[in-house]
Enzyme design. Structure first.
Site, PDB file in Angstrom:
ATOM      1  NE  ARG A  69      86.474 -92.243  86.887  1.00 13.57           N
ATOM      2  CZ  ARG A  69      87.542 -91.553  86.485  1.00 13.57           C
ATOM      3  NH1 ARG A  69      88.737 -92.102  86.550  1.00 13.57           N
ATOM      4  NH2 ARG A  69      87.432 -90.336  86.009  1.00 13.57           N
ATOM      5  NE  ARG A 105      88.953 -89.575  82.607  1.00 15.91           N
ATOM      6  CZ  ARG A 105      89.862 -89.919  81.695  1.00 15.91           C
ATOM      7  NH1 ARG A 105      89.528 -89.971  80.422  1.00 15.91           N
ATOM      8  NH2 ARG A 105      91.105 -90.196  82.045  1.00 15.91           N
ATOM      9  CG  ASN A 153      96.178 -90.454  83.427  1.00 14.20           C
ATOM     10  OD1 ASN A 153      97.023 -90.988  82.728  1.00 14.20           O
ATOM     11  ND2 ASN A 153      94.948 -90.216  83.018  1.00 14.20           N
ATOM     12  CD  GLU A 201      92.252 -93.426  89.979  1.00 13.74           C
ATOM     13  OE1 GLU A 201      92.146 -92.532  89.139  1.00 13.74           O
ATOM     14  OE2 GLU A 201      91.371 -93.654  90.833  1.00 13.74           O
ATOM     15  NE  ARG A 204      95.853 -86.270  86.128  1.00 11.95           N
ATOM     16  CZ  ARG A 204      94.808 -87.088  86.070  1.00 11.95           C
ATOM     17  NH1 ARG A 204      94.629 -88.007  87.006  1.00 11.95           N
ATOM     18  NH2 ARG A 204      93.959 -87.021  85.089  1.00 11.95           N
ATOM     19  CB  CYS A 237      91.307 -96.844  81.969  1.00  8.87           C
ATOM     20  SG  CYS A 237      91.263 -96.418  83.712  1.00  8.87           S
TER      21      CYS A 237
HETATM   22  C1  PEP Z   1      93.880 -92.085  85.734  1.00  8.24           C
HETATM   23  O1  PEP Z   1      94.089 -91.525  86.827  1.00  8.24           O
HETATM   24  O2  PEP Z   1      94.771 -92.640  85.064  1.00  8.24           O
HETATM   25  C2  PEP Z   1      92.525 -92.064  85.154  1.00  8.24           C
HETATM   26  C3  PEP Z   1      92.231 -92.748  84.074  1.00  8.24           C
HETATM   27  O3  PEP Z   1      91.605 -91.271  85.800  1.00  8.24           O
HETATM   28  P1  PEP Z   1      91.475 -89.706  85.502  1.00  8.24           P
HETATM   29  O4  PEP Z   1      92.468 -89.357  84.431  1.00  8.24           O
HETATM   30  O5  PEP Z   1      90.068 -89.477  85.094  1.00  8.24           O
HETATM   31  O6  PEP Z   1      91.827 -89.136  86.838  1.00  8.24           O
HETATM   32 MG    MG Z   2      92.393 -90.857  88.034  1.00  8.61          MG
END
Ligand code: PEP
Ligand code: MG
Length: 842
Positions: A607, A570, A726, A703, A737, A774
């Site tokens: 990323r 990240r 996520n 995503e 979230r 991930c």
């Molecule tokens: C996700 O969205 O699952 C992800 C791994 O990215 P982040 O949690 O950094 O938004």
């Molecule tokens: Mg994400």
């Protein structure tokens, strides 16, 4: 006759009292007034006065106005049954309150789950003094709009009546109502009492009250099985005593629970025991089970002096210096937390530093100091007032900020007064028990000694909860306040998953829990010992297990704990907490260092920057957005700020790739259309050609549901996919979230999300493209069966889960996992999917 007004105690829609589905309120037995269907979660004082009753179950309270009106506010219907669960009183009996002052906080979800209605009643109990009641209609705003106007005559003081000689004394009677004389039976009794012209008194022990006043009856705090007695004088005294005694014996229309006797018993029967006296409920804020001993903590109270240190200039300088020292300490804490737990958590202290610059907090101090006062008392008053006001807010995110202000306030006060707050020497296995714990205290906890944290305040989104999660310490917040009465050293079982604390646990059960924890620890030791073995299922299918990282230190730890590479770097950590953008050279060096640690031949997926309106950067102006998660985010920001962000970052990655022994990959976040991917890839290619750098594989985060559905089209052009469960879950479920209420329902095991993972894998594999996961789902060892069964090729987990995920894979059979995944996709909901999951390896 003076006219009076009561402000709305909660925001919401006015509902006529007659329409309340509870006879006692609808027929105005408790009193006349209004009902509101609330939209928020805090009750504000409708007028100035004194709190004359806080019901023991915390669902109702009475404010007696300065003019003598007894105003009962009753949150919800049948809420007494909740026994306080979901209610937090913010005042106590005897407190003086101002109009609009927060009185009581309540949790709508818990009320909806456990009671029959949220309708909140505000009624005037001593109706003899209130006339011409005019309720408002429509929507009202708490503390701002008038909900009820009425004319008032001064109350006659019933208590001032002189008791004559011919008093009729009733027989003692045992109260059989299941919940004692709470609002509803008290109202029935008072209503019946009012039908007699005599004066009627209700006695309990050596206390007695006017039986015609609901509030007065409630203040007697009569519980089930308690013995009470009536007395009366006047023309119909005998009838009053006989009728009301019989009415109490018959239960006043409530559920009657046997008390062993109807009239005066020889011995007072003991009240019904609480069905779960050893179980204290709260909210699970950090998962995990722990056994430990209670260590009560109290917030330090730093005394301040009214005497300034010298002339105003000197006192102001001293205050400024204290602010500066606090600022430095917070910066250090931010750095230490970033290294220990991560940048997102460290940001808590960045936000705390901003509190130090808040003029609302510092200006009153400046004004007072300039006029010759000492800074300490004004600072203490100011920050406490702000913290209390925020803590009482219905929005849990804002309420949690109250704790931050208190935290920062104390830090400055300690600096100003030169006080070093004493730190408790913790025994091993300590369960910290407190009202609240500041983020600063949580961040410096010795995780080796702290088995769990139990707080009576706070929420799952408070900063102490976030830090507890990151430190892996089980935590329960918003816990039953009885936990504060526990003696130091009491043994407790804390369950951070279901938010409970068990006390007085029998020795054999404690031993059972301890041995379960020991088995878990043993399993963890075994998994760690095998962490560097590959993750191959029983039937020979190999899965790559890599890790997610957010710092250089993470790479070291991840590789040491068995990760086979990095599935998600990240890169936000390179950009955040700084006032200028990192240079290309700085970035290239950093990526090179990460690649060195990842090692020869292992995959390192970098990323590109994933920020947006919800997480702005100081050097990248981004407009605040109403819906930041649906706005300029991820690659959209990169494409908009190519020169400033995306190109330098890609050049830095390419420079690192030139010399890297690890296999560097580039991944674009939040891709939603092919055009975005093509645009980003074209920029990468331009820079690559310019630098004459090697070709690197290019992938995308999945995503956005549209991408999962269109994986086949994307797979023709991308080199790999990594599913961010996520975000994919929040966009699939249309639930934020981070939302304090919805977040627990943002469950990646929802069959809809699983169907999108399947669609991604099918589209990808049709073109020989591999798929990783991930998002957090990849860190759940039990979910490995589903993900493998859906055909996922790589799992990128948080570091602490890598060894456990690998062990879980080794325990699986791919053919069975495939069947399981099919059933999961066809299940009704996430909990049905959870029921299918295999137990964790013993
Ligand atoms: C996700 O969205 O699952 C992800 C791994 O990215 P982040 O949690 O950094 O938004
Ligand atoms: Mg994400």
């Amino acid at each position: 006759m003076p006219s009076s007004q009561l402000r709305a105690p909660v925001s919401g829609v006015m509902t006529p009292l007659e329409e309340v589905p509870d006879e006692v309120f609808a027929s105005k037995m408790v009193g006349d007034g209004v009902s509101i269907d609330p939209t928020d979660e805090v009750v504000l004082a409708p007028c100035g006065g004194t709190v004359t009753l806080v019901h023991p179950a915390h669902h109702a309270l009475t404010v007696t106005s300065t003019e003598g009106a007894e105003i009962i506010i009753h949150v919800g219907l049948d809420t007494i049954e909740l026994k306080g669960d979901g209610f937090t009183p913010l005042v106590k009996e005897g407190d003086r309150v101002e109009t609009g002052q927060p009185l009581l906080r309540f949790d709508q979800e818990r009320i909806i789950a456990g009671a029959s209605s949220l309708l909140t009643q505000m009624v005037i109990a001593n109706m003899d003094i209130a006339h011409n009641l005019t309720p408002a209609v429509g929507l009202v705003r708490a503390g701002q709009d008038v909900a009820l106007s009425f004319d008032l005559t001064r109350p006659s003081s019933d208590d001032s009546q002189v008791r004559p000689d011919d008093v009729v004394e009733g027989e003692p009677v045992v109260v059989p109502c299941a919940t004692g004389l709470h609002a509803r039976p008290a109202a029935v009794l008072a209503d019946k009492a009012r039908s007699f012209s005599s004066q009627v008194r209700l006695h309990r022990g050596d206390r007695e009250v006017n039986a015609k006043s609901v509030t007065a009856v409630m203040t007697l705090d009569v519980g089930h099985g308690d013995r009470v007695r009536l007395s009366a004088w006047g023309p119909d005294a005998e009838a009053a005593v006989a009728t009301l005694t019989a009415a109490i014996r018959d239960g006043l229309g409530e559920t009657v629970v046997a008390t062993g006797t109807g009239t005066a018993p020889e011995a007072v029967p003991t009240p019904e025991p609480d069905p779960e006296p050893d179980l204290l409920r709260g909210v699970g804020a950090s998962p995990g089970l722990a056994v430990g001993i209670a260590v009560p903590l109290t917030a330090p109270d730093i005394p301040v002096t009214d005497v300034p240190s010298g002339p105003p200039e000197q006192e102001w300088d001293a205050f400024q210096a204290a602010l500066e020292r606090a600022r430095r300490q917070l910066a250090e804490l931010e750095t230490a937390t970033a290294a220990k737990v991560g940048i997102y958590q460290a940001d808590i202290f960045g936000a705390q530093r901003q509190i130090l610059d808040d003029p609302e907090l510092t200006e009153p101090v400046e004004a007072a100091v300039r006029s010759g006062a000492a800074a300490g008392p004004v600072w203490k008053d100011t920050y406490q007032q702000h913290a209390d006001a925020l803590s009482a807010m219905a929005n849990p995110l804002l309420a949690a900020r109250g704790s931050d202000i208190r935290d920062v306030g104390l830090r400055v006060l300690a600096e100003l007064t030169g006080t070093i707050p004493a730190r408790a020497e913790l025994p091993a296995g300590a369960v910290l028990v407190s009202r609240d714990l500041t983020a600063s205290d949580t961040a410096v906890l010795d995780a080796e000694r702290v088995a769990a944290i139990v707080l009576t305040e706070g929420g799952a989104t408070s900063h102490s909860s976030i830090l507890a999660q990151s430190l892996g310490i089980p935590a329960v917040v918003g816990c039953d306040p009885r936990v504060l009465d526990l003696a130091e050293g009491s043994e407790l079982v804390v369950d951070g998953d279901d938010g409970t604390v068990r006390i007085d646990v029998p020795a054999e059960e404690l031993a059972e829990v301890r041995s379960r924890l020991e088995r878990d620890a043993e399993r963890r030791r075994r998994n760690l010992a095998a962490a560097h073995q590959p993750a191959v299922t029983r039937d020979g299918h190999r899965v790559e297990v890599v890790c997610n990282i957010g710092s250089l230190d993470d790479v070291r730890r991840g590789m040491a704990e068995g990760a086979e590479g990095v599935g998600l770097l990240r890169s936000e950590f390179v950009f955040m907490n700084r006032v200028t953008a990192p240079t290309e050279q700085e970035q290239a060096e950093l990526y090179r260092s990460v690649a060195d640690l990842v090692g020869e031949g292992n995959r390192l997926i970098i990323r590109t920057l994933d920020v947006g309106g919800d997480k702005p950067l100081p050097y990248l102006p981004m407009a605040a957005e109403d819906n930041p998660f649906l706005g300029q985010r991820g690659i959209r920001v990169g494409l908009e700020h190519q020169e400033k962000v995306l190109r330098p970052q890609l050049r830095a990655i390419l420079q690192a790739a030139r010399t890297s022994r690890a296999a560097i990959h580039v991944m674009f976040p939040m891709i939603s259309t092919l055009a975005e991917f093509r645009g980003a890839k074209a920029i990468l290619e331009e820079e690559r050609v310019r630098l004459d750098a090697p070709v690197v594989p290019v992938g995308i985060m999945v995503e956005v549901p549209a991408v999962a559905m269109m994986a086949e089209q994307f797979a023709r052009e991308v080199d790999f996919f990594s599913i961010g469960t996520n975000d994919l879950t929040q966009y699939t479920m249309a639930m934020d979230r981070g939302h304090p209420k919805l977040a627990p329902r943002v469950d990646a095991l929802n069959p809809g999300v699983l169907a999108l993972i399947r669609s991604t894998v099918q589209g990808a594999h049709a073109h020989g493209t591999w798929v990783g996961v991930c998002g957090a789902l990849a860190s759940d060892p039990r979910a490995a069966a589903i993900l493998l069964g859906l055909g996922v090729d790589e799992l990128s987990a948080v570091i602490s889960a890598v060894a456990d995920v690998k062990a879980a894979v080794r325990d699986l059979d791919l053919s069975r996992a495939t069947e399981l995944a099919e059933r999961a996709v066809r299940s009704e909901d996430a909990s049905a999917v959870r029921d299918l999951l295999p137990p964790i390896n013993a």
